[in-house]
Design a protein around this motif. Structure first.
Motif, PDB file in Angstrom:
ATOM      1  N   VAL A  94     -17.225  -7.301 -65.148  1.00 20.44           N
ATOM      2  CA  VAL A  94     -17.498  -8.179 -66.090  1.00 20.44           C
ATOM      3  C   VAL A  94     -16.370  -9.036 -66.696  1.00 20.44           C
ATOM      4  O   VAL A  94     -16.560 -10.100 -67.182  1.00 20.44           O
ATOM      5  N   LEU A  95     -15.158  -8.521 -66.211  1.00 22.81           N
ATOM      6  CA  LEU A  95     -14.000  -9.272 -66.433  1.00 22.81           C
ATOM      7  C   LEU A  95     -14.042 -10.904 -66.328  1.00 22.81           C
ATOM      8  O   LEU A  95     -13.328 -11.558 -67.288  1.00 22.81           O
ATOM      9  N   PRO A  96     -14.371 -11.261 -65.052  1.00 19.42           N
ATOM     10  CA  PRO A  96     -14.326 -12.776 -64.860  1.00 19.42           C
ATOM     11  C   PRO A  96     -15.002 -13.445 -65.972  1.00 19.42           C
ATOM     12  O   PRO A  96     -14.515 -14.495 -66.315  1.00 19.42           O
ATOM     13  N   LEU A  97     -16.285 -12.981 -66.458  1.00 21.18           N
ATOM     14  CA  LEU A  97     -17.166 -13.672 -67.361  1.00 21.18           C
ATOM     15  C   LEU A  97     -16.424 -13.605 -68.798  1.00 21.18           C
ATOM     16  O   LEU A  97     -16.238 -14.417 -69.573  1.00 21.18           O
ATOM     17  N   ARG A  98     -15.869 -12.479 -68.952  1.00 29.98           N
ATOM     18  CA  ARG A  98     -15.017 -12.187 -70.234  1.00 29.98           C
ATOM     19  C   ARG A  98     -14.001 -12.731 -70.370  1.00 29.98           C
ATOM     20  O   ARG A  98     -13.586 -13.581 -71.528  1.00 29.98           O
ATOM     21  N   ALA A  99     -13.135 -13.016 -69.346  1.00 30.46           N
ATOM     22  CA  ALA A  99     -11.938 -13.836 -69.478  1.00 30.46           C
ATOM     23  C   ALA A  99     -12.259 -15.565 -69.488  1.00 30.46           C
ATOM     24  O   ALA A  99     -11.591 -16.190 -70.403  1.00 30.46           O
ATOM     25  N   ALA A 100     -13.239 -15.835 -68.983  1.00 34.41           N
ATOM     26  CA  ALA A 100     -13.988 -17.303 -69.156  1.00 34.41           C
ATOM     27  C   ALA A 100     -14.246 -17.260 -70.488  1.00 34.41           C
ATOM     28  O   ALA A 100     -14.135 -18.384 -71.072  1.00 34.41           O
ATOM     29  N   ALA A 101     -15.153 -16.760 -70.832  1.00 30.53           N
ATOM     30  CA  ALA A 101     -15.639 -16.879 -72.315  1.00 30.53           C
ATOM     31  C   ALA A 101     -14.333 -16.936 -73.172  1.00 30.53           C
ATOM     32  O   ALA A 101     -14.418 -17.889 -74.314  1.00 30.53           O
ATOM     33  N   ALA A 102     -13.401 -16.039 -73.242  1.00 28.37           N
ATOM     34  CA  ALA A 102     -12.228 -16.113 -73.931  1.00 28.37           C
ATOM     35  C   ALA A 102     -11.625 -17.352 -74.040  1.00 28.37           C
ATOM     36  O   ALA A 102     -11.168 -17.852 -75.100  1.00 28.37           O
ATOM     37  N   ALA A 103     -11.375 -17.901 -72.779  1.00 30.15           N
ATOM     38  CA  ALA A 103     -10.640 -19.213 -72.507  1.00 30.15           C
ATOM     39  C   ALA A 103     -11.339 -20.246 -73.132  1.00 30.15           C
ATOM     40  O   ALA A 103     -10.601 -21.073 -73.859  1.00 30.15           O
ATOM     41  N   ALA A 104     -12.509 -20.314 -72.871  1.00 27.34           N
ATOM     42  CA  ALA A 104     -13.445 -21.404 -73.380  1.00 27.34           C
ATOM     43  C   ALA A 104     -13.481 -21.507 -74.888  1.00 27.34           C
ATOM     44  O   ALA A 104     -13.213 -22.459 -75.548  1.00 27.34           O
ATOM     45  N   LEU A 145     -21.106  -7.883 -59.686  1.00 26.99           N
ATOM     46  CA  LEU A 145     -21.945  -7.358 -60.951  1.00 26.99           C
ATOM     47  C   LEU A 145     -23.547  -6.502 -60.508  1.00 26.99           C
ATOM     48  O   LEU A 145     -23.894  -6.889 -59.315  1.00 26.99           O
ATOM     49  N   PRO A 146     -23.700  -5.573 -60.978  1.00 28.02           N
ATOM     50  CA  PRO A 146     -24.835  -4.885 -60.528  1.00 28.02           C
ATOM     51  C   PRO A 146     -26.275  -5.675 -60.943  1.00 28.02           C
ATOM     52  O   PRO A 146     -26.070  -6.721 -61.826  1.00 28.02           O
ATOM     53  N   THR A 147     -27.173  -5.533 -60.368  1.00 24.78           N
ATOM     54  CA  THR A 147     -28.478  -6.307 -60.769  1.00 24.78           C
ATOM     55  C   THR A 147     -29.673  -5.227 -61.467  1.00 24.78           C
ATOM     56  O   THR A 147     -29.871  -4.296 -60.644  1.00 24.78           O
ATOM     57  N   PRO A 148     -29.948  -5.498 -62.433  1.00 24.06           N
ATOM     58  CA  PRO A 148     -29.679  -6.564 -63.498  1.00 24.06           C
ATOM     59  C   PRO A 148     -28.406  -6.548 -64.082  1.00 24.06           C
ATOM     60  O   PRO A 148     -27.728  -5.341 -64.204  1.00 24.06           O
ATOM     61  N   TRP A 149     -27.642  -7.592 -64.411  1.00 30.41           N
ATOM     62  CA  TRP A 149     -26.486  -7.492 -65.089  1.00 30.41           C
ATOM     63  C   TRP A 149     -26.540  -6.624 -66.356  1.00 30.41           C
ATOM     64  O   TRP A 149     -27.378  -6.662 -66.969  1.00 30.41           O
ATOM     65  N   PRO A 150     -25.320  -6.081 -66.802  1.00 28.98           N
ATOM     66  CA  PRO A 150     -25.121  -5.351 -67.868  1.00 28.98           C
ATOM     67  C   PRO A 150     -25.117  -6.464 -69.367  1.00 28.98           C
ATOM     68  O   PRO A 150     -25.194  -7.458 -69.044  1.00 28.98           O
ATOM     69  N   ALA A 151     -25.748  -5.732 -70.290  1.00 33.73           N
ATOM     70  CA  ALA A 151     -26.020  -6.618 -71.439  1.00 33.73           C
ATOM     71  C   ALA A 151     -24.590  -7.654 -71.760  1.00 33.73           C
ATOM     72  O   ALA A 151     -24.599  -8.738 -72.112  1.00 33.73           O
ATOM     73  N   GLU A 152     -23.398  -6.852 -71.559  1.00 27.50           N
ATOM     74  CA  GLU A 152     -22.259  -7.695 -71.842  1.00 27.50           C
ATOM     75  C   GLU A 152     -22.027  -8.986 -71.012  1.00 27.50           C
ATOM     76  O   GLU A 152     -21.576  -9.977 -71.491  1.00 27.50           O
ATOM     77  N   ALA A 153     -22.123  -8.730 -69.895  1.00 26.11           N
ATOM     78  CA  ALA A 153     -22.188  -9.938 -68.723  1.00 26.11           C
ATOM     79  C   ALA A 153     -22.793 -11.118 -69.158  1.00 26.11           C
ATOM     80  O   ALA A 153     -22.593 -12.237 -69.295  1.00 26.11           O
ATOM     81  N   ARG A 154     -24.162 -10.674 -69.661  1.00 27.00           N
ATOM     82  CA  ARG A 154     -25.243 -11.626 -70.053  1.00 27.00           C
ATOM     83  C   ARG A 154     -24.613 -12.569 -71.067  1.00 27.00           C
ATOM     84  O   ARG A 154     -24.428 -13.634 -71.329  1.00 27.00           O
ATOM     85  N   GLU A 155     -24.205 -11.758 -72.395  1.00 26.20           N
ATOM     86  CA  GLU A 155     -23.550 -12.291 -73.721  1.00 26.20           C
ATOM     87  C   GLU A 155     -22.415 -12.998 -73.287  1.00 26.20           C
ATOM     88  O   GLU A 155     -22.271 -13.998 -73.929  1.00 26.20           O
ATOM     89  N   GLN A 156     -21.685 -12.688 -72.456  1.00 23.17           N
ATOM     90  CA  GLN A 156     -20.299 -13.327 -72.148  1.00 23.17           C
ATOM     91  C   GLN A 156     -20.861 -14.707 -71.406  1.00 23.17           C
ATOM     92  O   GLN A 156     -20.187 -15.867 -71.543  1.00 23.17           O
ATOM     93  N   LEU A 157     -21.652 -14.754 -70.770  1.00 12.90           N
ATOM     94  CA  LEU A 157     -22.067 -15.869 -69.806  1.00 12.90           C
ATOM     95  C   LEU A 157     -22.744 -17.053 -71.076  1.00 12.90           C
ATOM     96  O   LEU A 157     -22.326 -18.271 -71.125  1.00 12.90           O
ATOM     97  N   VAL A 158     -23.338 -16.571 -71.879  1.00 10.32           N
ATOM     98  CA  VAL A 158     -24.012 -17.208 -73.009  1.00 10.32           C
ATOM     99  C   VAL A 158     -22.945 -17.733 -73.903  1.00 10.32           C
ATOM    100  O   VAL A 158     -22.652 -18.885 -74.129  1.00 10.32           O
ATOM    101  N   THR A 159     -21.846 -17.036 -74.083  1.00 12.11           N
ATOM    102  CA  THR A 159     -20.534 -17.125 -74.902  1.00 12.11           C
ATOM    103  C   THR A 159     -19.969 -18.349 -74.224  1.00 12.11           C
ATOM    104  O   THR A 159     -19.665 -19.511 -74.782  1.00 12.11           O
ATOM    105  N   LEU A 160     -19.688 -18.453 -72.737  1.00 13.47           N
ATOM    106  CA  LEU A 160     -18.973 -19.383 -71.956  1.00 13.47           C
ATOM    107  C   LEU A 160     -19.936 -20.828 -72.115  1.00 13.47           C
ATOM    108  O   LEU A 160     -19.260 -21.604 -72.528  1.00 13.47           O
TER     109      LEU A 160
END
Length: 814
Positions: A343-353, A374-389
């Motif tokens: 999840v690190l790429p999405l978390r870092a991207a969301a934090a930067a944005a 990422l596993p399929t389906p994504w973990p909830a944190e990954a989905r939340e970080q994408l939405v935050t980004l």
């Protein structure tokens, strides 16, 4: 023939031999790309060296130097020759004679020449005063004469550049920014300038200059290939046009694509965009690093004195798990493990944005090299970080581009590859498909307070045009892709269904509101059936506005917004169980009623003109944007109203921006039937005609004493058509389920003066009655819907409808 053979021929034959050898090199087709450019530079070097040697007999302290693009060996078929005749200040008459012996043969062959004659001191002085001269000298290359003189100048110029870099690099950055402002971004333009636009060859040259300063360096991966690709396209453009041009015009793109062996013009543009994107991203990273280094140099002496000479330690502020801010960038924490944290790429991207900071190049590359899928389906944190980004607004764009530059986006969403850098050949769109999707998410982030499920709005914005990478209707293809992507992201079954509906029907509201009769209950019911629920309607309304705002200035206005809002209100009433009111009972406004009564009383048309303005949505305090003039016309119901009104407006050079025509309900006690036309018009040029003159011509048009067709034909004959892009042919379609009360015929065509008159006359000639009309213009395209009935007021039979549509299409094509 090899390049050695060509060179030998040029040496043996002099200028005429050079011309023949050059022509053969460019037309044989045995070489292309870098080998041909190098061979052309070598051929030209040998010819110029021969001219120099013949003219410099007995002269010492003189050399001939290639600078700029020629110095780099990047000679395209029609490139200028950038030459410097360098001398040590000796016999000025002999130097001038030598210059003539070189320059005149070049001019005699019709080659463009940028030349100068200077001593090393003069060259350095001019470079210090003119940044463009200094950039050209950074690529100085010896051709003939005193090699030591050339080498000395190169050494001195590079030393000057490095010593002056703290002052000259900000100047160069400002020059690049001004050029980008004038020329636009190469990666989005339909007719880009390969050299001057942002991300073009000038920017690639600027990056070489930054690297030569030793102050900072550009990300090198892919940069040379991007530069080569743009040079290859420029070579093909020169050969296709026979001219020294850098602008890739629409009419040249198919020929240039064929010259390069590419499938079509879209494939060509996509390659150009990909190259420009690499150069633009490298420029962003490089200028950011230049700024960081210059700030560090200005602050470090003071810090060292305060800390007793020790080296200062950069501050690191935590932003998220494994993500910190350092020196104005977002970097990975020392303990971050990309190989164990998918999840690190999405978390870092969301934090930067969210912080409004750029992602560091090192951090993105480290994640790209080591992160697990990422596993399929994504973990909830990954989905939340994408939405935050996606919900971070304007900073999302830069962060998304950083992820995309290293291939992380297509790893997260593989379907993204089909829309990446995909051009949109539509005058309304100002972005490529992928950038439009991100722009839509940016716009949608402004509307998250209007909806109960902002996460679904943002993801729908990201996916709404994802089907444009596939054949067929992009909304239909996009629905299938959206279902798959939403499931992989981890949304549940109900949310997946909503997202699929939003993607499938993302054009439904604006197309229905601007092209259908909202007074017809069938129109509103069909939208309600497609949408299905109040929550989905709320999301679709916000998505519609975000999509239009992200498309371009021509796609949205307060008028379109009010029509969509009206439709949403009516659909909401149906979804909540309230039927829309009967169209015949819709009450007119006080002004409409006054005009209608006057029209019945006088038995002739009545007009009212009213100026319209729109307050800009982003700058409420700015000046209102003029929308033209609202033209209200009430006419006693009779045949020929539509062609008469549209023809009179065309005669007076009035452009119809929007148009509505409908029968008006009159108050009790008033006998008769009135047609109301509510149109927005603007003058092509000059001032608007007076209402009295319009009315007089309309009266004559209705009683047959004004031959509009002849007047328009005379005007067209007097002003021959200019050459331009060939528009696609008009299309006429029938929508049988759009209304129970009338037959809906839709016309899509290139907008042109008199178009609406031709349509109206064709419908009158077909013997049908126009019950209502809904006309809109998007860029150069007219999209008009006509609700027609037979003489008895009933919808047309199927066979008759097809015949009318076919005849109308033939009329418009003729």
């Amino acid at each position: 023939m090899t390049s050695t053979d060509v060179t030998a021929e040029a040496e043996d034959s002099g200028p005429s031999g050079y011309a023949a050898a050059r022509l053969r090199l460019l037309t044989e087709g045995a070489q292309s790309g870098p080998p041909r450019r190098a061979a052309l530079a070598e051929l030209t070097d040998d010819w110029l060296a021969g001219l120099f040697t013949a003219g410099a007999a007995g002269l010492r302290g003189v050399s001939l130097v290639a600078v700029g693009g020629y110095g780099r060996g990047e000679l395209s078929p029609r490139s200028d020759l950038d030459l410097l005749l360098l001398h040590d200040g000796g016999d000025s008459a002999a130097i001038a004679a030598l210059a003539d012996r070189i320059w005149y043969p070049v001019w005699d062959l019709g080659l463009a020449l940028d030349h100068s004659v200077r001593t090393p001191a003069e060259a350095r002085k001019t470079a210090g005063e003119d940044l463009k001269v200094q950039l050209g000298l950074l690529d100085a290359r010896h051709i003939a004469g005193d090699l030591g003189l050339t080498a000395g100048l190169r050494t001195a110029v590079l030393a000057d550049w490095r010593n002056q870099a703290p002052k000259r690099l900000p100047e160069l950055q400002e020059l690049c920014a001004e050029r980008a402002e004038r020329q636009g971004e190469l990666q989005y333009l339909l007719e880009p300038d390969l050299k001057e636009a942002r991300g073009g060859l000038r920017d690639a040259t600027a990056l070489r200059a930054v690297a030569a300063s030793w102050l900072a360096d550009a990300p090198r991966e892919g940069l040379d290939d991007a530069r080569r690709r743009l040079l290859d396209v420029r070579d093909a453009l020169h050969l296709a046009t026979g001219r020294a041009t850098d602008r890739l015009a629409l009419q040249e793109q198919d020929q240039v694509a064929a010259e390069l062996g590419l499938l079509d013009a879209d494939t060509l543009l996509r390659q150009v965009y990909e190259a420009a994107r690499v150069i633009s991203y490298a420029s962003d990273v490089t200028w950011r690093e230049v700024g960081r280094v210059l700030r560090s140099r200005s602050v470090r002496p003071r810090l060292r004195s305060m800390l007793g000479g020790g080296k200062p330690t950069a501050e690191r502020s935590p932003l998220a798990e494994g993500v910190v801010e350092q020196d104005g960038e977002v970097v990975l924490a020392r303990a971050a493990r990309p190989d164990r944290d998918p999840v690190l790429p999405l978390r870092a991207a969301a934090a930067a944005a969210q912080a409004g900071l750029p992602l560091s190049l090192h951090a993105v590359r480290r994640m790209a090299a080591g992160v697990r899928p990422l596993p399929t389906p994504w973990p909830a944190e990954a989905r939340e970080q994408l939405v935050t980004l996606l919900g971070s607004g304007r900073p999302t764009v830069e962060v998304w581009e950083a992820l995309e530059a290293e291939g992380l986006i297509t790893r997260l969403i593989p379907d993204w590859e089909r829309v990446r850098c995909r051009p949109q050949r539509n005058a309304v769109h100002i972005w490529t498909v992928d950038r439009h999707l991100i722009e839509t998410a940016v716009r949608a982030s402004e509307f998250t307070r209007r909806v109960s499920r902002p996460d679904l709005l943002l993801v729908a914005a990201l996916l709404h045009d994802i089907g444009k990478g596939w054949p067929g209707d992009h909304s239909v293809a996009g629905e299938i892709i959206a279902r798959d992507v939403a499931s992989r992201i981890g949304f549940d079954r109900d949310d997946v269904a909503v997202l699929a509906t939003l993607v499938r029907h993302h054009l439904l509201l604006v197309e229905t509101a601007t092209r259908r009769d909202l007074e017809d209950p069938a129109t509103v019911r069909s939208v309600a059936e497609a949408v299905g629920s109040q929550g989905t309607l709320e999301l679709l309304h916000a998505l519609t506005e975000a999509d239009a705002l992200a498309t371009g200035p021509a796609a949205w206005s307060s008028w379109r917004g009010s029509l969509v809002a009206d439709l949403v209100k009516r659909v909401s009433a149906v979804l909540s169980g309230d039927e829309p009111e009967d169209p015949e009972s819709a009450a007119p406004t006080a002004e409409q009623e006054r005009l209608a009564i006057e029209a019945i009383a006088t038995g002739s048309p009545v007009l009212a003109l009213r100026a319209q303005t729109e307050v800009p949505t982003e700058e409420p305090s700015g000046e209102p944007e003029p929308l033209g003039v609202e033209l209200l016309i009430a006419v006693p119901d009779q045949p020929g109203v539509l062609p008469a009104v549209s023809g009179v407006l065309a005669m007076h050079r009035l452009t119809v921006r929007t148009a509505e025509l409908r029968a008006l309900q009159l108050p009790d006690g008033v006998d008769g039937s009135v047609l109301l036309l509510d149109w927005r018009v603007a003058a092509e040029y000059g001032s608007l005609p007076q209402a009295a003159r319009l009315r007089a011509d309309l009266v004559r048009a209705l009683d047959g004493t004004l031959d509009i067709a002849s007047r328009l034909a005379e005007r067209d004959a007097a002003y021959p058509r200019r050459r331009g892009v060939v528009a696609p042919p008009p299309r006429v379609s029938v929508h049988p389920a759009a209304s129970r009360l009338a037959t809906v015929i839709e016309v899509r065509a290139q907008d042109a003066p008199g178009l609406l008159f031709r349509i109206g006359r064709a419908l009158e000639d077909a013997g049908v009655r126009v019950r209502s009309a809904h006309v809109s213009t998007l860029g150069a395209n007219a999209v008009d819907a006509f609700y027609v009935t037979g003489p008895e007021g009933a919808p047309l039979p199927g066979a008759e409808t097809a015949a009318v549509a076919r005849k109308l299409e033939e009329t418009l094509r003729g």
